[in-house]
Every structure is written in C-alpha cells, then in structure tokens.
Design a protein around this motif. Structure first.
Motif, PDB file in Angstrom:
ATOM      1  N   ALA A  55       0.828  -1.209   0.000  1.00 19.76           N
ATOM      2  CA  ALA A  55       0.000   0.000   0.000  1.00 19.76           C
ATOM      3  C   ALA A  55       0.864   1.261   0.000  1.00 19.76           C
ATOM      4  O   ALA A  55       0.553   2.234  -0.686  1.00 19.76           O
ATOM      5  N   LEU A  56       1.943   1.244   0.745  1.00 17.52           N
ATOM      6  CA  LEU A  56       2.867   2.381   0.756  1.00 17.52           C
ATOM      7  C   LEU A  56       3.520   2.540  -0.617  1.00 17.52           C
ATOM      8  O   LEU A  56       3.699   3.653  -1.108  1.00 17.52           O
ATOM      9  N   THR A  60       3.526   5.807  -2.923  1.00 21.55           N
ATOM     10  CA  THR A  60       4.856   6.308  -3.285  1.00 21.55           C
ATOM     11  C   THR A  60       4.964   6.486  -4.799  1.00 21.55           C
ATOM     12  O   THR A  60       5.452   7.513  -5.290  1.00 21.55           O
ATOM     13  N   SER A  61       4.499   5.501  -5.539  1.00 20.15           N
ATOM     14  CA  SER A  61       4.515   5.580  -7.004  1.00 20.15           C
ATOM     15  C   SER A  61       3.694   6.766  -7.495  1.00 20.15           C
ATOM     16  O   SER A  61       4.091   7.479  -8.425  1.00 20.15           O
ATOM     17  N   ALA A 139      17.182   6.923  -5.742  1.00 17.86           N
ATOM     18  CA  ALA A 139      17.027   6.660  -4.305  1.00 17.86           C
ATOM     19  C   ALA A 139      16.573   7.921  -3.567  1.00 17.86           C
ATOM     20  O   ALA A 139      15.747   7.846  -2.658  1.00 17.86           O
ATOM     21  N   GLU A 140      17.085   9.070  -3.982  1.00 18.65           N
ATOM     22  CA  GLU A 140      16.695  10.326  -3.325  1.00 18.65           C
ATOM     23  C   GLU A 140      15.220  10.641  -3.584  1.00 18.65           C
ATOM     24  O   GLU A 140      14.487  11.029  -2.673  1.00 18.65           O
ATOM     25  N   ALA A 141      14.795  10.479  -4.845  1.00 18.80           N
ATOM     26  CA  ALA A 141      13.390  10.727  -5.182  1.00 18.80           C
ATOM     27  C   ALA A 141      12.482   9.730  -4.468  1.00 18.80           C
ATOM     28  O   ALA A 141      11.398  10.090  -3.990  1.00 18.80           O
ATOM     29  N   LEU A 142      12.927   8.470  -4.381  1.00 20.78           N
ATOM     30  CA  LEU A 142      12.141   7.447  -3.690  1.00 20.78           C
ATOM     31  C   LEU A 142      12.004   7.799  -2.212  1.00 20.78           C
ATOM     32  O   LEU A 142      10.908   7.708  -1.644  1.00 20.78           O
ATOM     33  N   ASP A 148       6.794  11.524   2.063  1.00 24.34           N
ATOM     34  CA  ASP A 148       5.532  12.232   1.832  1.00 24.34           C
ATOM     35  C   ASP A 148       4.336  11.293   1.942  1.00 24.34           C
ATOM     36  O   ASP A 148       3.299  11.662   2.493  1.00 24.34           O
ATOM     37  N   ALA A 149       4.478  10.076   1.433  1.00 19.06           N
ATOM     38  CA  ALA A 149       3.380   9.104   1.505  1.00 19.06           C
ATOM     39  C   ALA A 149       3.080   8.731   2.950  1.00 19.06           C
ATOM     40  O   ALA A 149       1.914   8.617   3.346  1.00 19.06           O
TER      41      ALA A 149
END
Length: 161
Positions: A55-56, A60-61, A139-142, A148-149
C-alpha cells in the motif's frame, strides 16, 4: 500448478539478462524463467533493493509520478503485501532509517518471475521505455516520495496477522 501468465505482448529479453546478472548463475536463472518458474536474484550485485508495504508502494509511485520523477522497475507481491524497488547499487542506504522501509542487505535473495510475467503472486512493474533496466528509480526521489506518503497517511501499512 503453473500459474505463469504473460502480462504484455512485449518481450524483455535484455531486461531478463540484466536481472539474471544479479545471480552467481545467470544462465540458470534464464533457464528457470524459460520454463515458467521463479528464480532467485541477489540484492546488492547490480542494484540495491528497498522493501516496503504494498500500500505504501502504491502511494509512493503516485507521488513520484505526480512530481514527474522516473518510476523504475519494482516487484510486487499481493499475497505478501510487499513491494521491492530497485535503486542504484550503493544508493539504498539513502533510505536507511526511513519509516516502514527496509533496505535489503547485500547478498539477500529475492524470488522473482521473469519480466513481463505473473508467477506465484509476483509481478514486475516495468517503466515504459525501450530499456527499462537502464533507468532505476532515484534513491533520493524514492526517499522523498516515501516520506511524503507516510506523512499523508500516517498509518501502519504492514498487515497485522
């Protein structure tokens, strides 16, 4: 019972070779996949693996897409309610300590179907590009998207069974 199902008409032979290269025996991996079986890949050889609740992963996506960030290959399991994201080798530690995320150690096995197949309740999500294996999620964007999620929906994403 063989539950292998092709999810697209597109073949990803180069993706299969790239994924198989994470194994000490890439030829064995490709042979298993050609037989419709699952194979074991190894985290840390070609990429780092970031594990998170399914779910996370979905949220995140969504955050990555909303921010026009690249969404790279990741593996999903509905039964385990888990997702495994591939990031550049050595970059996984960027997500160390992030809530509800686990960076798998180097050498950790990952059981996976061939690209573009569904097998044993696992499915690769592949980016729309001619060479999806050449571009992993940053990795930084993830990390930013996961943070945020979690803030947007601060509940535990893990099943409580």
């Amino acid at each position: 019972m063989n539950t292998t199902r092709h999810t697209t008409g597109t073949s990803y032979p180069s993706m299969a070779h790239w994924l198989a290269a994470s194994s000490p025996q890439p030829r064995d991996v490709r042979t298993l996949w050609a037989q419709g079986q699952m194979a074991t890949l190894i985290s840390g050889r070609c990429w780092d693996t970031v594990e998170m609740p399914l779910a996370l992963s979905g949220l995140t996506s969504t955050y990555l897409t909303y921010r026009s960030q690249h969404v790279g290959p990741h593996l999903l399991s509905g039964t385990e309610a888990t997702a495994w994201w591939l990031v550049e080798a050595g970059a996984g530690q960027t997500l160390a300590g992030v809530e509800q995320v686990k960076v798998l150690p180097v050498g950790c096995p990952i059981t996976a179907p061939a690209p573009s197949t569904y097998n044993g309740d696992r499915l690769w999500i592949l980016p729309e590009s001619p060479c999806p294996w050449l571009r992993l999620t940053s990795a930084e964007a993830l990390r930013t998207a996961v943070d945020d999620a979690v803030r947007a929906r601060p509940v535990t994403y893990r099943r409580t069974s």
